[in-house]
Design a protein around this motif. Sequence first.
Motif, PDB file in Angstrom:
ATOM      1  N   VAL A  17       3.666  48.070  17.451  1.00 47.48           N
ATOM      2  CA  VAL A  17       4.722  48.664  16.639  1.00 47.48           C
ATOM      3  C   VAL A  17       5.853  49.076  17.576  1.00 47.48           C
ATOM      4  CG1 VAL A  17       5.340  50.501  15.027  1.00 47.48           C
ATOM      5  CG2 VAL A  17       3.039  49.496  14.964  1.00 47.48           C
ATOM      6  N   PRO A  18       7.058  48.569  17.390  1.00 46.20           N
ATOM      7  CA  PRO A  18       8.141  48.879  18.337  1.00 46.20           C
ATOM      8  C   PRO A  18       8.568  50.345  18.285  1.00 46.20           C
ATOM      9  CG  PRO A  18       8.992  47.671  16.442  1.00 46.20           C
ATOM     10  CD  PRO A  18       7.501  47.661  16.319  1.00 46.20           C
ATOM     11  N   ALA A  19       8.814  50.907  19.458  1.00 48.66           N
ATOM     12  CA  ALA A  19       9.461  52.218  19.583  1.00 48.66           C
ATOM     13  C   ALA A  19      10.945  51.946  19.825  1.00 48.66           C
ATOM     14  CB  ALA A  19       8.857  53.002  20.738  1.00 48.66           C
ATOM     15  N   ARG A  20      11.800  52.571  19.044  1.00 48.29           N
ATOM     16  CA  ARG A  20      13.232  52.256  19.093  1.00 48.29           C
ATOM     17  C   ARG A  20      14.047  53.437  19.614  1.00 48.29           C
ATOM     18  NH1 ARG A  20      13.931  47.621  15.973  1.00 48.29           N
ATOM     19  NH2 ARG A  20      12.146  47.113  14.629  1.00 48.29           N
ATOM     20  N   ASP A  21      15.149  53.108  20.263  1.00 49.87           N
ATOM     21  CA  ASP A  21      16.048  54.155  20.716  1.00 49.87           C
ATOM     22  C   ASP A  21      16.935  54.594  19.554  1.00 49.87           C
ATOM     23  OD1 ASP A  21      18.040  52.234  20.398  1.00 49.87           O
ATOM     24  OD2 ASP A  21      18.164  51.782  22.543  1.00 49.87           O
ATOM     25  N   ARG A  22      17.866  55.492  19.822  1.00 53.25           N
ATOM     26  CA  ARG A  22      18.698  56.038  18.743  1.00 53.25           C
ATOM     27  C   ARG A  22      19.555  54.976  18.091  1.00 53.25           C
ATOM     28  NH1 ARG A  22      20.794  61.832  21.283  1.00 53.25           N
ATOM     29  NH2 ARG A  22      18.706  62.811  21.415  1.00 53.25           N
ATOM     30  N   GLY A  23      19.812  53.904  18.826  1.00 50.63           N
ATOM     31  CA  GLY A  23      20.610  52.820  18.260  1.00 50.63           C
ATOM     32  C   GLY A  23      19.790  51.807  17.495  1.00 50.63           C
TER      33      GLY A  23
END
Length: 207
Positions: A17-23
């Motif tokens: 499951v990807p962890a995403r930055d604020r963007g």
Amino acid sequence: MAELRCVDGSQLEVIMVPARDRGGTPYEVTLELRRDGRSFGAVGERCGYFLATLARRVTAARVDGSPEARSWPDEDDRFPDPVPADSGTPGRDRLVSREPELFAFRRRERTDTAGAGELRCTLRTSCTWLSGPGDRGGEWRRSRRAVVEAWGSDGHGVRAVLTSEELADFLAVLVYEARRVGADYRDVFASSPVRARHAPSGAIIDC
């Protein structure tokens, strides 16, 4: 996803499951665990880089001429030192566990309560007596296996026992799947003299 056939006959699925930055850009991964298609827990927030590094080390350990090859003639017994030689961990030469861990993800985040899930891999060494011709003499045969254990949020656990080749394939699938969801660790393998092979997506490892 990566799949393991467990000793009880069930199937453990590990989904990236990807962890995403604020963007919204993927930069790391978390592991979602499923057992026979049902939710089993979530562990290992931002663990992808660690798993990619371990995949490189397992592949390197299996190569003839590696330090592990001098102690373990059979490729299936060759696993890396659970504590990298350059880690600088105090006391690593004085205290060695009987079943050292290659990885242990006991919860998704530090703030999670105990019981949110667990995925760990330990090394287990066993000895078998091989009798000589006519039952005269003989020798001990040492072998090592990776024991992957997963515990769900309901308290139930499953276990798979892997050779080093099977562990290398399992890790290769995880790295491949991480890349598919946007977390790329090719720089880890670029720094290694050993080129890791990427197992096909969805491969089931029977053990």
